[in-house]
Design a protein around this motif. Structure first.
Motif, PDB file in Angstrom:
ATOM      1  N   VAL A  88     -76.608 -19.576 -27.162  1.00 58.43           N
ATOM      2  CA  VAL A  88     -77.043 -18.183 -27.049  1.00 58.43           C
ATOM      3  C   VAL A  88     -76.158 -17.327 -27.952  1.00 58.43           C
ATOM      4  CG1 VAL A  88     -77.441 -16.239 -25.493  1.00 58.43           C
ATOM      5  CG2 VAL A  88     -77.755 -18.592 -24.668  1.00 58.43           C
ATOM      6  N   LEU A  89     -76.794 -16.555 -28.831  1.00 56.80           N
ATOM      7  CA  LEU A  89     -76.073 -15.674 -29.745  1.00 56.80           C
ATOM      8  C   LEU A  89     -76.020 -14.281 -29.135  1.00 56.80           C
ATOM      9  CD1 LEU A  89     -77.691 -16.746 -33.157  1.00 56.80           C
ATOM     10  CD2 LEU A  89     -75.932 -17.915 -31.790  1.00 56.80           C
ATOM     11  N   ASP A  90     -74.811 -13.782 -28.893  1.00 60.32           N
ATOM     12  CA  ASP A  90     -74.624 -12.456 -28.302  1.00 60.32           C
ATOM     13  C   ASP A  90     -74.089 -11.505 -29.368  1.00 60.32           C
ATOM     14  OD1 ASP A  90     -73.650 -10.143 -26.993  1.00 60.32           O
ATOM     15  OD2 ASP A  90     -73.244 -11.267 -25.163  1.00 60.32           O
ATOM     16  N   PHE A  91     -74.904 -10.519 -29.727  1.00 63.54           N
ATOM     17  CA  PHE A  91     -74.530  -9.525 -30.729  1.00 63.54           C
ATOM     18  C   PHE A  91     -74.043  -8.214 -30.112  1.00 63.54           C
ATOM     19  CE2 PHE A  91     -77.605 -12.229 -32.871  1.00 63.54           C
ATOM     20  CZ  PHE A  91     -77.190 -12.291 -34.186  1.00 63.54           C
ATOM     21  N   ASP A  92     -74.218  -8.033 -28.817  1.00 61.29           N
ATOM     22  CA  ASP A  92     -74.116  -6.685 -28.241  1.00 61.29           C
ATOM     23  C   ASP A  92     -73.019  -6.460 -27.213  1.00 61.29           C
ATOM     24  OD1 ASP A  92     -76.304  -5.716 -29.743  1.00 61.29           O
ATOM     25  OD2 ASP A  92     -77.699  -6.647 -28.324  1.00 61.29           O
ATOM     26  N   THR A  93     -72.496  -7.518 -26.619  1.00 56.09           N
ATOM     27  CA  THR A  93     -71.511  -7.322 -25.563  1.00 56.09           C
ATOM     28  C   THR A  93     -70.227  -6.719 -26.120  1.00 56.09           C
ATOM     29  OG1 THR A  93     -72.419  -9.152 -24.277  1.00 56.09           O
ATOM     30  CG2 THR A  93     -70.179  -8.443 -23.749  1.00 56.09           C
ATOM     31  N   VAL A  94     -69.722  -5.700 -25.466  1.00 56.61           N
ATOM     32  CA  VAL A  94     -68.490  -5.021 -25.885  1.00 56.61           C
ATOM     33  C   VAL A  94     -67.323  -5.567 -25.076  1.00 56.61           C
ATOM     34  CG1 VAL A  94     -67.283  -2.805 -25.968  1.00 56.61           C
ATOM     35  CG2 VAL A  94     -69.716  -2.931 -26.565  1.00 56.61           C
TER      36      VAL A  94
END
Length: 282
Positions: free
Chosen positions: A27-33
Motif C-alpha cells: 500500500v502506497l501512502d502519500f498523505d499521512t502526516v
C-alpha cells in the motif's frame, strides 16, 4: 537505500521460517502526516509542486506513480515475447499495489500487506531518495515476513523532497513518474530480497541500468528518468521471492513465426510490435 541494520541481520540472524504466503499487497501512502517507518524515519504528505507536473491533479499524479510501480512488477514481458525473460507465458508476479492510508487494510481484502510511505522527509531532505529493510517482507526463497516485521508495518520510505532535486532532468510527466516510481519500486524490491546492482545489466527497458541500479553503485541520475525495468536476473529472483499466479488481465499474445510477423506488420501498418500499448517512463 538498504538499511545497514537489516542487511546485517540478514546474514547474522537465523530466521524463523514462515509458510510462503499466497498473495501480497503493498500500500502506497502519500498523505499521512507524521508517519514513521520501522526505522523511525518520519515523513509528511507528498508535495507535488517542486516536480513541475504539467496539467495533472494531485490524484492523477499519485495514480500515475501507482500505475508505473505496478507496471514494473506486473507488466514484465514473458518468455513468449522476450526469450531472455524468466517469466512464463500467462503468468505474473503474485503481488498487488494500491493507494491507501497507514493503519487501514487494503481494499482488496488481502491480510498480508505492508506500507511504503511517500512524502517529504522530517527533517527535510535526508540526503537519500529512500530506504527500506532488506528481505524483511520475503527472502529469496519466498519466506517471510522476517526479523520481527509483521503485516501492516511501514517497511520503507520514499523521500520526494530529495527526489525533486533532480526533477529538472525530466522532459515530461512520464519521466517525472519514473523518478518517483523508480525509487519506490527499488525500495519495495529490497524488502523482497533484491540488493543493489553493481553495474549496468541487460533489461527490457530503455535504461542501461535496471531498477536496482543506484547512485551508490555509480548509476548516473540521468538514467532515473528513463524506462528502467528489473534486469532478467533480478526479476527471476522476484519470482522466487513472491511467486506467480495466472495473469489477471487480458491474455498476452503468443509470438508468431517470422513470416507471420512480417504479414502482421504489413496488414496492420506496424513497424514493430512493442510489449505495451502505451509507452511509459521509468
Amino acid at each position: 537505500m538498504k538499511s545497514n541494520f537489516l542487511k546485517a541481520a540478514a546474514t547474522c540472524v537465523v530466521m524463523a521460517l514462515a509458510t510462503p504466503a499466497s498473495a501480497l499487497t503493498f500500500v502506497l501512502d502519500f498523505d499521512t502526516v507524521g508517519s514513521s517507518d520501522i526505522f523511525g524515519s518520519t515523513t509528511n504528505a507528498f508535495n507535488s509542486s517542486p516536480f513541475g507536473f504539467s496539467g495533472l491533479t494531485d490524484s492523477e499524479i499519485k495514480l500515475g506513480v501507482l500505475n508505473t510501480v505496478t507496471e514494473h512488477f506486473r507488466s514484465y514481458p514473458t518468455v513468449g515475447l522476450n526469450p531472455s525473460s524468466p517469466l512464463p507465458v500467462g503468468q505474473e508476479l503474485d503481488i498487488d499495489f494500491e493507494i491507501g492510508s497507514i493503519g487501514s487494510a487494503p481494499t482488496n481484502g488481502d491480510t498480508d500487506y505492508f506500507f511504503m510511505q511517500i512524502g517529504t522527509a522530517v527533517p527535510a531532505n535526508p540526503g537519500l531518495f529512500g530506504q527500506a529493510c532488506l528481505s524483511c517482507v520475503r527472502n529469496a526463497a519466498g519466506f517471510g515476513p522476517n526479523f520481527g516485521v509483521t503485516s501492516g508495518d511501514v517497511v520503507g520510505s520514499i523521500y520526494t523532497d530529495a527526489i525533486s532535486s533532480i526533477a529538472g532532468l525530466a522532459a515530461d510527466n512520464d519521466q517525472l513518474f519514473n523518478l518517483i516510481a523508480g525509487t519506490t519500486s527499488h525500495e519495495i524490491a529490497h524488502t523482497l530480497s533484491l540488493e543493489h546492482a553493481g553495474a549496468q545489466a541487460v533489461n527490457p527497458g530503455q535504461s542501461a541500468w535496471g531498477v536496482m541500479g543506484s547512485g551508490a553503485t555509480s548509476m548516473p541520475s540521468s538514467q532515473r528518468v528513463l524506462d528502467r525495468e528489473f534486469t532478467y536476473a533480478k526479476f527471476g529472483q522476484l519470482i522466487g521471492s513472491v511467486g506467480l499466479r495466472d495473469v489477471t488481465t487480458a491474455p498476452e499474445p503468443v509470438p508468431l513465426p517470422a513470416m507471420g510477423w512480417a504479414l502482421l506488420a504489413v496488414c496492420a501498418g506496424l513497424g514493430t510490435y512493442g510489449r505495451r500499448a502505451k509507452k511509459k517512463a521509468a
